[in-house]
Design an enzyme around this catalytic site. Structure first.
Site, mmCIF file in Angstrom:
data_model
loop_
_atom_site.group_PDB
_atom_site.id
_atom_site.type_symbol
_atom_site.label_atom_id
_atom_site.label_comp_id
_atom_site.label_asym_id
_atom_site.label_seq_id
_atom_site.Cartn_x
_atom_site.Cartn_y
_atom_site.Cartn_z
ATOM 1 N N LYS A 1 0.848 -1.205 0.000
ATOM 2 C CA LYS A 1 0.000 0.000 0.000
ATOM 3 C C LYS A 1 0.877 1.247 0.000
ATOM 4 O O LYS A 1 0.605 2.217 -0.708
ATOM 5 C CB LYS A 1 -0.940 -0.016 1.213
ATOM 6 N N GLN B 1 -4.382 -1.396 9.608
ATOM 7 C CA GLN B 1 -4.308 -2.729 9.011
ATOM 8 C C GLN B 1 -4.935 -3.781 9.936
ATOM 9 O O GLN B 1 -4.554 -3.904 11.099
ATOM 10 C CB GLN B 1 -2.837 -3.077 8.709
ATOM 11 N N ASP C 1 -10.741 3.072 4.300
ATOM 12 C CA ASP C 1 -11.179 1.674 4.216
ATOM 13 C C ASP C 1 -12.704 1.586 4.260
ATOM 14 O O ASP C 1 -13.272 0.513 4.054
ATOM 15 C CB ASP C 1 -10.601 0.884 5.405
#
Ligand code: NAP
Length: 284
Positions: free
Chosen positions: A53, A97, A120
């Site tokens: 990422k 994460q 997200d």
């Protein structure tokens, strides 16, 4: 019939090029999008995802802020870092994460992220906005699937769509995005009776379960579009939730694993980061 293979790598490259152009425009206007990633612990797979990422954001000109906390970090420590990033004007998007180490409260920590930086799309506010059909940041993998379907020219209005898997991360937001696009949506899970028969109704079949080759030819309607989100690591390599060889003989188009949905997730994360940066500049 042998299905067309949907090339997720090529589609992701197109998204990245588009994002790079948008970043350049924003930077020229004095706005520099930034993505902060937070990795707690030393899970090797999570470290690989976070590294990917960060590299991908750097490649399109998004500033990277790579934060790592030890595996024994407390809820308070992670919360303090998230608060700092929420307040940092250089950070447009925050990615925590998952999964977090077991002693941490993943839901509470996710909810702590500023919804306008929630790239997200997993905070309760953004999940609620999606459920209500309101503007907001959407989860990256379902967004990536919508992008693949659009790239294939799939007409979703009135189409019979079946999603297998009802996680908050993927299945539920996927079903809601399809609903917004006017598909007739069925959401299946571990208690669904006669799963193959339900799937066989689908003009668009999307599987996100995490069980290697759970769905075979009998679950695939001839001429349908099949999207396999599953990632199952076997001795032979990475395989999806759908028996690819069997399904490709019936479907009109199908994503491979790897090289289908996977590459789209990071591309859509970059897209969300630019979106968040743009929104941050628009007065409420
Ligand atoms: P998850 O949270 O474990 O959810 C799995 C879902 O599958 C649950 O809703 C479960 O039903 C359902 N399920 C389990 N066994 C089933 C069965 N035999 N028949 C029908 N449904 C069944 O998983 P997830 O996070 O959504 O991920 C699913 C898969 O997608 C994994 O392989 C993951 O690696 C992959 N994934 C890939 C990406 C990507 O970027 N490519 C992103 C996200 C996920 P219940 O709710 O009834 O338990």
């Amino acid at each position: 019939m042998t299905a067309r293979i949907i090339d997720g790598k090529a589609a992701a490259e197109r998204v990245r090029e588009r994002v790079a152009g948008e970043v350049a425009e924003l930077v020229a206007a004095g706005i520099h999008p930034g993505l902060a990633t937070v990795l707690v612990g030393d899970d090797p797979a999570s470290a690989v995802y976070v590294g990917g990422k960060q590299r991908a954001s750097e490649a399109v000109g998004i500033a990277g802020f790579d934060h790592r906390l030890p595996a024994d970090a407390s809820d308070d420590q992670v919360a303090a870092l998230l608060d700092e990033l929420n307040a940092d004007g250089r950070v447009s998007g925050i990615l925590l994460q998952l999964p977090l180490p077991g002693h941490l409260d993943g839901s509470a920590l996710t909810a702590r992220i500023d919804p306008d930086k929630d790239v997200d799309g997993l905070t309760p506010l953004n999940a609620g906005r999606l459920a209500l059909g309101q503007e907001g940041l959407r989860p990256c993998t379902p967004l990536g699937v919508m992008e693949l379907l659009a790239g294939e020219g799939v007409e979703l209005g009135g189409a019979e769509a079946v999603v297998v898997g009802r996680s908050n991360l993927f299945g539920k937001p996927m079903a809601q995005l399809l609903l917004v696009a006017n598909a007739t949506v069925t959401l299946c899970h571990s208690r669904t009776r006669d799963l193959a028969a339900v799937c066989a109704r689908a003009e668009v079949l999307i599987a996100a379960v995490g069980r290697a080759r759970l769905l075979g030819a009998d679950a695939v309607k001839p001429g349908s579009v099949v999207i396999d989100v599953g990632m199952n690591r076997l001795a032979e390599g990475l395989v999806g939730d759908i028996d690819f060889e069997a399904a490709r003989e019936r479907a009109a188009a199908i994503t491979p694993v790897p090289g289908g949905v996977g590459p789209m997730t990071i591309a859509c994360l970059l897209e969300n980061t630019v979106r968040a940066a743009r929104r941050a500049t628009v007065p409420a």
